[in-house]
Design a protein around this motif. Structure first.
Motif, PDB file in Angstrom:
ATOM      1  N   GLY A 190      66.630   9.593  12.293  1.00 29.21           N
ATOM      2  CA  GLY A 190      65.973   9.035  11.118  1.00 29.21           C
ATOM      3  C   GLY A 190      66.949   8.674  10.013  1.00 29.21           C
ATOM      4  O   GLY A 190      68.117   9.050  10.021  1.00 29.21           O
ATOM      5  N   ARG A 191      66.437   7.920   9.050  1.00 30.85           N
ATOM      6  CA  ARG A 191      67.212   7.613   7.840  1.00 30.85           C
ATOM      7  C   ARG A 191      66.240   7.546   6.671  1.00 30.85           C
ATOM      8  O   ARG A 191      65.305   6.755   6.669  1.00 30.85           O
ATOM      9  N   ASN A 192      66.469   8.399   5.712  1.00 30.77           N
ATOM     10  CA  ASN A 192      65.646   8.454   4.509  1.00 30.77           C
ATOM     11  C   ASN A 192      66.319   7.604   3.440  1.00 30.77           C
ATOM     12  O   ASN A 192      67.322   8.009   2.858  1.00 30.77           O
ATOM     13  N   LEU A 193      65.775   6.425   3.193  1.00 32.54           N
ATOM     14  CA  LEU A 193      66.441   5.479   2.308  1.00 32.54           C
ATOM     15  C   LEU A 193      66.030   5.639   0.845  1.00 32.54           C
ATOM     16  O   LEU A 193      66.811   5.358  -0.063  1.00 32.54           O
ATOM     17  N   GLN A 194      64.788   6.063   0.612  1.00 35.68           N
ATOM     18  CA  GLN A 194      64.286   6.142  -0.758  1.00 35.68           C
ATOM     19  C   GLN A 194      64.639   7.480  -1.396  1.00 35.68           C
ATOM     20  O   GLN A 194      64.707   8.509  -0.735  1.00 35.68           O
ATOM     21  N   ASP A 195      64.857   7.446  -2.709  1.00 33.69           N
ATOM     22  CA  ASP A 195      65.046   8.678  -3.457  1.00 33.69           C
ATOM     23  C   ASP A 195      63.723   9.436  -3.537  1.00 33.69           C
ATOM     24  O   ASP A 195      62.640   8.843  -3.511  1.00 33.69           O
ATOM     25  N   GLY A 196      63.831  10.729  -3.635  1.00 32.56           N
ATOM     26  CA  GLY A 196      62.676  11.575  -3.898  1.00 32.56           C
ATOM     27  C   GLY A 196      63.012  12.490  -5.050  1.00 32.56           C
ATOM     28  O   GLY A 196      63.486  12.051  -6.091  1.00 32.56           O
ATOM     29  N   ALA A 197      62.788  13.782  -4.865  1.00 31.24           N
ATOM     30  CA  ALA A 197      63.197  14.750  -5.887  1.00 31.24           C
ATOM     31  C   ALA A 197      64.704  14.730  -6.061  1.00 31.24           C
ATOM     32  O   ALA A 197      65.224  15.014  -7.151  1.00 31.24           O
TER      33      ALA A 197
END
Length: 490
Positions: free
Chosen positions: A341-348
């Motif tokens: 996977g790749r988490n592209l968006q910012d979160g906390a």
């Protein structure tokens, strides 16, 4: 530019002009969004962008989401007013708040934001520092099986504890009422603003009383990524305020990670607890540690920090690269799964991809390594479509894009230390495209890592500075006034 303007427009539409922050309850601080807005206010000459960030930070500092006695920020606000928090405290929130506070101070010149950063750093250093080095994950919300009990006060309890002479002022400062503002008790906040002297007095009396209560559980794991953010925050604040204790804390954490959370091949590991390190590090661990080392190198000026940052960057591109300019969240040597996977968006916290892009660009600028700059640019290009459609979800990627737009430059200072008069000029305002290297005559030569520093020496016994960009350097200066003119001309 159109994407940066679109980001400001989207933030403006979501902004709460009454209480600060974005959207409706629950409200998350997301300090990396505020750091972006401060950069865009400067880039786009948009005072509204700057004001949104400053107003939100001020509301957070004065609200119940901020621990008015112990310092530090709670996880998020249940309500729109920043009054009632989820009482958990996380290390990464503290680090990002410190960085945003420093940005706000440099952007506005208002010491309120410097003090916010310093107060938060004090909490981190006092309550989250691990004896062996590094920083613990955070503190739970619950104590005695109920959320927030450690932090809540009865009005009468504070009146009795403070005494008759000052209690009326303290009651007013904290907005205390007989009925309370949360389940019959009071969350301390500052509805009339910050009275530093009175708050200091109240803290000296009330904090020892609070410490006699059952305390929230300390999550004593040490996470590489979160420590990387904290190293960046403490090092940067320490450099800007000439606070060697903060720089030392950041340095000790970095040394701990290197000594305890790397395997024999130099690969980072994710987690340490009670002497055991485990789990191959993820992309965010690498990206945030490089971020921390970049700031640490510009605070204590040790070649080994820059050398390790370069090594981690090269390892990151090898471990997580997809062969097409993108980065996965897990390394190719991690446990085999069907889809990486790749988490592209910012979160906390910022996304690993966004932080990696910014770190690669900065490190490439500092060292003159074009492959690092190119890797950072390819990473932004790879994700440009998503960033353009949802810009407010990509704050750190947009910080990287803003950095790439330039002008980025490196200031080479030749001397045994950074003189205070030059430091005052360099750090006096927000200069997000400026990197700093100190070339000493003694010790390891930084020029071996950053060839642009080669041949730079003091002039007539005076510390000299060269502003370098695009593979060339301006004539050196030794006068602080002349240096300020050159930096302001960027």
């Amino acid at each position: 530019r159109s994407t940066l303007e679109a980001a400001v427009d989207q933030f403006r539409r979501q902004f709460d002009p009454l209480y600060g922050g974005f959207g409706q309850a629950p409200k998350f601080p997301a300090p990396h969004n505020l750091s972006l807005l401060l950069r865009l206010g400067r880039r786009l000459d948009d005072p509204a962008a700057t004001s949104m960030a400053l107003d939100t930070l001020r509301a957070i500092r004065l609200g119940g989401i901020y621990d008015q006695l112990g310092g530090g920020i709670h996880r998020y606000s249940v309500d729109e007013r920043w009054l009632v928090p989820h009482f958990e405290k996380m290390l990464y929130d503290q680090a990002l708040l410190i960085l945003a506070g420093v940005d706000a101070w440099q952007a506005s010149g208002d010491g309120f934001y410097r003090d916010l950063a310093a107060d938060t750093a004090l909490y981190v250093s006092r309550d989250l520092a691990a004896p062996a080095g590094g920083f613990h994950c955070g503190e739970d919300a619950d104590a005695e099986g109920r959320e927030g009990t450690t932090y809540l006060w009865d009005k009468d309890e504070i009146v009795r504890t403070i005494g008759p002479e000052r209690s009326a002022d303290v009651v007013r400062m904290f907005g205390l009422t007989d009925g309370g503002n949360f389940e019959g008790r009071n969350i301390l906040h500052l509805p009339e603003g910050l009275d530093e002297e009175l708050l200091t007095t109240a803290r000296k009396i009330l904090l020892p009383v609070r410490r006699t209560r059952i305390q929230p559980h300390l999550d004593d794991k040490i996470i590489t990524a979160w420590n990387g953010l904290t190293i960046a925050a403490l090092a940067r604040l320490g450099a800007l305020t000439s606070d060697d204790s903060l720089i030392d804390s950041a340095g000790c954490a970095a040394d701990f990670i290197r000594g305890n959370l790397t395997d024999r091949s130099g690969r980072l590991l994710r987690r340490w607890r009670q002497g055991e390190a485990s789990i191959p590090a993820f992309l965010e661990d690498y990206a945030f540690m490089i971020w921390g080392l970049i700031e640490l190198c510009q605070a204590r000026f040790l070649a080994r920090d820059l050398e390790w940052a370069i090594s981690l960057a090269e390892g990151m591109l090898d471990l997580f690269g997809d062969g097409r300019g993108g980065l996965y969240d897990t390394g190719h040597d991690s446990e085999t799964i069907l889809v990486r996977g790749r988490n592209l968006q910012d979160g906390a916290i910022p996304s690993g991809n966004g932080a990696a892009a910014l770190a690669l660009l900065r490190l490439g600028q500092m060292t003159g390594r074009e492959p690092l700059c190119e890797a950072g640019e390819r990473l932004l290009e790879r994700n440009a479509g998503l960033i353009g459609r949802y810009p407010t979800a990509f704050a750190v990627s947009l910080q990287a894009a803003e950095y790439l737009a330039g002008p980025a430059a490196t200031l080479i200072v030749a001397g045994e230390s950074l003189p205070p008069e030059l430091a005052d000029v360099i750090f006096s305002r927000m200069r997000p495209g400026l990197e700093l290297l100190l070339k000493r005559e003694a010790g390891p030569d930084i020029a071996e890592l950053a060839p642009v520093a080669s041949g730079k020496t003091p002039i007539d016994g005076k510390t000299a500075a060269w502003l370098c960009r695009d593979r060339s350097c301006r004539e050196p200066v030794t006068d602080p006034g002349r240096l300020e003119e050159i930096l302001d001309g960027l």
